[in-house]
Design a protein around this motif. Sequence first.
Motif, short mmCIF file in Angstrom:
data_model
loop_
_atom_site.label_atom_id
_atom_site.label_comp_id
_atom_site.label_asym_id
_atom_site.label_seq_id
_atom_site.Cartn_x
_atom_site.Cartn_y
_atom_site.Cartn_z
N THR A 132 -11.02 -14.69 -25.82
CA THR A 132 -10.55 -16.06 -25.87
C THR A 132 -10.62 -16.54 -24.21
O THR A 132 -10.09 -17.63 -24.14
N LEU A 133 -11.01 -15.60 -23.51
CA LEU A 133 -11.09 -16.24 -22.11
C LEU A 133 -12.38 -17.01 -22.09
O LEU A 133 -13.15 -16.84 -22.72
N SER A 134 -12.44 -17.75 -20.93
CA SER A 134 -13.71 -18.68 -20.39
C SER A 134 -14.64 -17.61 -19.97
O SER A 134 -14.29 -16.50 -19.45
N GLY A 135 -15.70 -18.24 -19.83
CA GLY A 135 -16.91 -17.41 -19.23
C GLY A 135 -16.65 -17.04 -17.91
O GLY A 135 -16.87 -15.64 -17.57
N GLY A 136 -16.16 -17.69 -16.88
CA GLY A 136 -15.68 -17.25 -15.42
C GLY A 136 -14.52 -16.12 -15.40
O GLY A 136 -14.70 -15.25 -14.99
N GLU A 137 -13.62 -16.40 -16.55
CA GLU A 137 -12.66 -15.30 -16.54
C GLU A 137 -12.95 -13.93 -17.28
O GLU A 137 -12.79 -12.68 -16.77
N GLN A 138 -14.12 -14.13 -18.04
CA GLN A 138 -14.53 -12.87 -18.72
C GLN A 138 -15.59 -12.09 -17.67
O GLN A 138 -15.61 -10.94 -17.62
N GLN A 139 -16.10 -12.99 -16.55
CA GLN A 139 -16.83 -12.42 -15.61
C GLN A 139 -15.85 -11.60 -14.52
O GLN A 139 -16.45 -10.54 -14.17
N MET A 140 -14.83 -12.21 -14.41
CA MET A 140 -13.86 -11.54 -13.50
C MET A 140 -13.33 -10.19 -14.11
O MET A 140 -13.19 -9.28 -13.55
N LEU A 141 -13.29 -10.21 -15.18
CA LEU A 141 -12.62 -9.16 -16.20
C LEU A 141 -13.60 -7.94 -16.22
O LEU A 141 -13.31 -6.95 -16.04
N ALA A 142 -14.79 -8.55 -16.40
CA ALA A 142 -16.06 -7.34 -16.39
C ALA A 142 -16.06 -6.72 -15.09
O ALA A 142 -16.20 -5.44 -15.14
N LEU A 143 -15.76 -7.54 -13.97
CA LEU A 143 -15.85 -6.95 -12.51
C LEU A 143 -14.74 -6.23 -12.30
O LEU A 143 -14.84 -4.66 -11.80
N GLY A 144 -13.79 -6.68 -12.84
CA GLY A 144 -12.25 -5.83 -12.57
C GLY A 144 -12.39 -4.40 -13.45
O GLY A 144 -11.91 -3.46 -13.04
N ARG A 145 -12.86 -4.46 -14.61
CA ARG A 145 -12.99 -3.26 -15.43
C ARG A 145 -13.76 -2.05 -14.74
O ARG A 145 -13.61 -1.02 -14.73
N ALA A 146 -15.04 -2.75 -14.11
CA ALA A 146 -16.01 -1.75 -13.53
C ALA A 146 -15.32 -1.12 -12.32
O ALA A 146 -15.39 0.18 -12.00
N LEU A 147 -14.49 -1.93 -11.56
CA LEU A 147 -13.83 -1.36 -10.39
C LEU A 147 -12.63 -0.42 -10.54
O LEU A 147 -12.23 0.39 -9.83
N MET A 148 -12.10 -0.59 -11.87
CA MET A 148 -11.12 0.39 -12.14
C MET A 148 -11.60 1.92 -12.39
O MET A 148 -10.59 2.63 -12.46
#
Length: 233
Positions: A132-148
């Motif tokens: 349900t996130l916007s495209g930009g928020e999903q990009q932030m999430l994908a980056l955050g997930r990788a950094l975790m």
Amino acid sequence: MLKVENLHVYYGGIHALKGISFEVPEGKIVTLIGANGAGKTTTLRAICGLVDAKGSIKLKGEELIGKPTHEIVQKGIAMVPEGRRVFPNLTVMENLLMGAYYRNDNSIEKDLEWIFNLFPRLQERKWQKAGTLSGGEQQMLALGRALMGRPQLLMMDEPSLGLAPLLVREVFKVIKKINEEGKTILLIEQNARAALKIAHYGYVLETGRIVMEGPGEELLNDDRVRRVYLGEA
């Protein structure tokens, strides 16, 4: 950090990568730029062990060719894929914790706090489903997930794809900040101007071959790059 030598990849009868060689020094941002079909994503897929490849790919001197993808991830490589590919039915928090799947240390909470400082919007939406996130928020999430996963090398495939110009600037600002905090980054990007502005070094790919290389600022000011990749007369 990463050394690629004489890398070849074939898709059936198609010779997708034709003996490319490049390096990613520790603590630097290196970008590969080029048109669609140049071989950028194939390069990342080869590094991750997702396609059969010939040649040499070494992470801190250790050969990765022939190793399965899960072992490569455990050795310290994470990729933010093109199109983000978050888990849509999981919450933001669950997506982030999936990034720490292989970890068994006591610093996961501390790293979550770091991610939420980088991306305050993710904290606001941490119990919201990722789909349900916007495209930009999903990009932030994908980056955050990788950094975790606490990777030694973070690889990003077209992070600006499909984002509004304002969000593109925000994403690249965060990439630069992550690098300034010590993370080594290999960036694949069609937005050559944005990539070269933050990259320490760049390589230009054309139909599976590296045709130019140099410091990011130098390539940004090169007449051929400006004409062919930046759309300037």
